[in-house]
Design an enzyme around this catalytic site. Sequence first.
Site, PDB file in Angstrom:
ATOM      1  N   GLU A 261       0.817  -1.229   0.000  1.00  0.00           N
ATOM      2  CA  GLU A 261       0.000   0.000   0.000  1.00  0.00           C
ATOM      3  C   GLU A 261       0.848   1.276   0.000  1.00  0.00           C
ATOM      4  O   GLU A 261       0.591   2.213   0.747  1.00  0.00           O
ATOM      5  CB  GLU A 261      -0.974  -0.033   1.182  1.00  0.00           C
ATOM      6  CG  GLU A 261      -1.936  -1.211   1.105  1.00  0.00           C
ATOM      7  CD  GLU A 261      -2.845  -1.368   2.308  1.00  0.00           C
ATOM      8  OE1 GLU A 261      -2.707  -0.572   3.263  1.00  0.00           O
ATOM      9  OE2 GLU A 261      -3.694  -2.272   2.301  1.00  0.00           O
TER      10      GLU A 261
ATOM     11  N   GLU B 217      -6.162 -10.126  -3.017  1.00  0.00           N
ATOM     12  CA  GLU B 217      -6.951 -10.132  -1.781  1.00  0.00           C
ATOM     13  C   GLU B 217      -8.440  -9.931  -2.075  1.00  0.00           C
ATOM     14  O   GLU B 217      -9.081  -9.048  -1.522  1.00  0.00           O
ATOM     15  CB  GLU B 217      -6.473  -9.033  -0.823  1.00  0.00           C
ATOM     16  CG  GLU B 217      -5.019  -9.100  -0.435  1.00  0.00           C
ATOM     17  CD  GLU B 217      -4.629  -8.047   0.590  1.00  0.00           C
ATOM     18  OE1 GLU B 217      -5.541  -7.453   1.226  1.00  0.00           O
ATOM     19  OE2 GLU B 217      -3.425  -7.812   0.770  1.00  0.00           O
TER      20      GLU B 217
END
Length: 575
Positions: A346, A452
């Site tokens: 991220e 994910e």
Amino acid sequence: MGRRALTILPLLWVAMLSGGAAAVMQSLPYDYSSSAECLPEPLEPQYGGGILRNANFSAGLQGWSAFGHGAVEEGASASGNSYGVARNRTRPYQSVSQKVYLQNDTHYTLSAWLQVSNGSADIRAVVKTDGDFVHAGVVEARSGCWSILKGGLTAPASGAAELYFESNTTADIWVDSASLQPFSREEWAAHHSAAIKSARKKAVRLRARGSAGEPVPGAHVRIEHVRSGFPLGSAMGAEILRSPAYQRWFASRFTVATFENEMKWSSTERLRGREDYSVPDAMLRFARSHGIAVRGHNVFWDQPGQQPAWVRSLPYRQLLQATARRIRSVMSRYAGQVVAWDVVNENLHFRFFEDRFGRDASAELYRKAHQMDGQALVSMNEFNTLEWPGDPKAGPSKYLGKLFQIKEFPGNTNDARMAIGLQGHFSVPSIPYIRAALDTLSRANAPIWLTEIDVAPGPNQAYHLEQILREVYAHPAVHGIILWTARHRQGCYVMCLTDNNFQNLPTGDVVDRLIAEWKTHSHAGVADADGYYEAELFHGDYKVTVSHPAANSTVVQSLSVDRETDPDTEFTIHV
């Protein structure tokens, strides 16, 4: 003038070679093309502009108007190319717009070439409907060259709508070569079928020969699927070590796994200097014993709140030493045992390491990762690149910008090992936008993994999950899928596939149904007069049994089919 067309990749027409072609031939091929470059001149509008009028502004501003009480003018380049310009902007929504009529339950793919008068700016495409504003895509546009925004939306209802572009900058917005092309659900499904045939299957030609090399006509051939070649997996947590039922359920379905939290820095070194890898070691042993590949998740996480508590307050030099020790520790331990690493998680939305070490912090960590494990893929791993068309921090152009910054950093020359990781935490997915974003990301020529995937709870959770999985599996640039469905006694992060007794929930039924659909069921037949037997197979591993009709002999042979298998390859089996 000054324009050229991107090459359309007509995957639909591949389906004409097989049964059912008559229905497919009626469909308009989908244009997978996009661009990661900022070009001196825009390219021609896709689909000739679709339902938009005067899509390339060759008739001036005809069909276009000002949105939000702005001012719109016609612009022209030195080569004579015309475009629309929104000038004197004081509000984000003031721009060039066009009114359209949308059909209910129809997918629309959208594209436009954009530029700003100075600097750079994030520009979002928005479609105003009756009572709603639908974000359809985002791009970082620059002055001096043209960038493509490729996106899409599904019409929520039939009715009048208006396409416009918004940006928080006050710079002029230039618009050209726009397109809004409708596709019915049936056409969209036909795209899936054609893409799967091209990207996930191969026509295989077997030839039975006798001991002297002669063809064996009439040989009996049976082909049985052993293992899927497309990596489909799930997150797993430490709970799996204590539950034989969980182990059986997981190993019977998935070929790849990501440890939910157990390999993260906050799990392996909760207290400074006290490392404990016993749990991920045990999970890795379980995975390897069942032939399950593992993705390394993660080396670092750029979100400040996700650092081990003792890391957050370290002064510069001690933090530098701690990060060096962390990457050396985890990667040397598992080098050669994982297929990929999420090196800096991220790093588009957060910048813990960049704020402390400078703009190139991520790039330097990727360079070290390349050195520590040269065989595994190294990935960025980001959210909202696919989930939300309006997030300027993580849109496809921002993702590619960060990716290229990392790849171009001195020492990061092993480009073939760089991969794209996309999380995929969805609520209500925009299916056309997912495909368009993947089109743009594919321009990096790097393997794309969905890392994910989950869907927020609700009455349509299973339906949305199936939509998403079908979309990403069919896209030629996607190399693997991980579901974020690690099971715990208290439930799952967002989405579970089973109950506590490992009985499928509706989401689990979706996954099992697709696993069955995306595999080749047993083939059985007889070789022709020249000893040939042909079959179309999903990528994967197979057991081939061939029996000689006269010599009373049977041979069993393994066969692997993948992306690299040459369609002209002839597999010879001696019986």
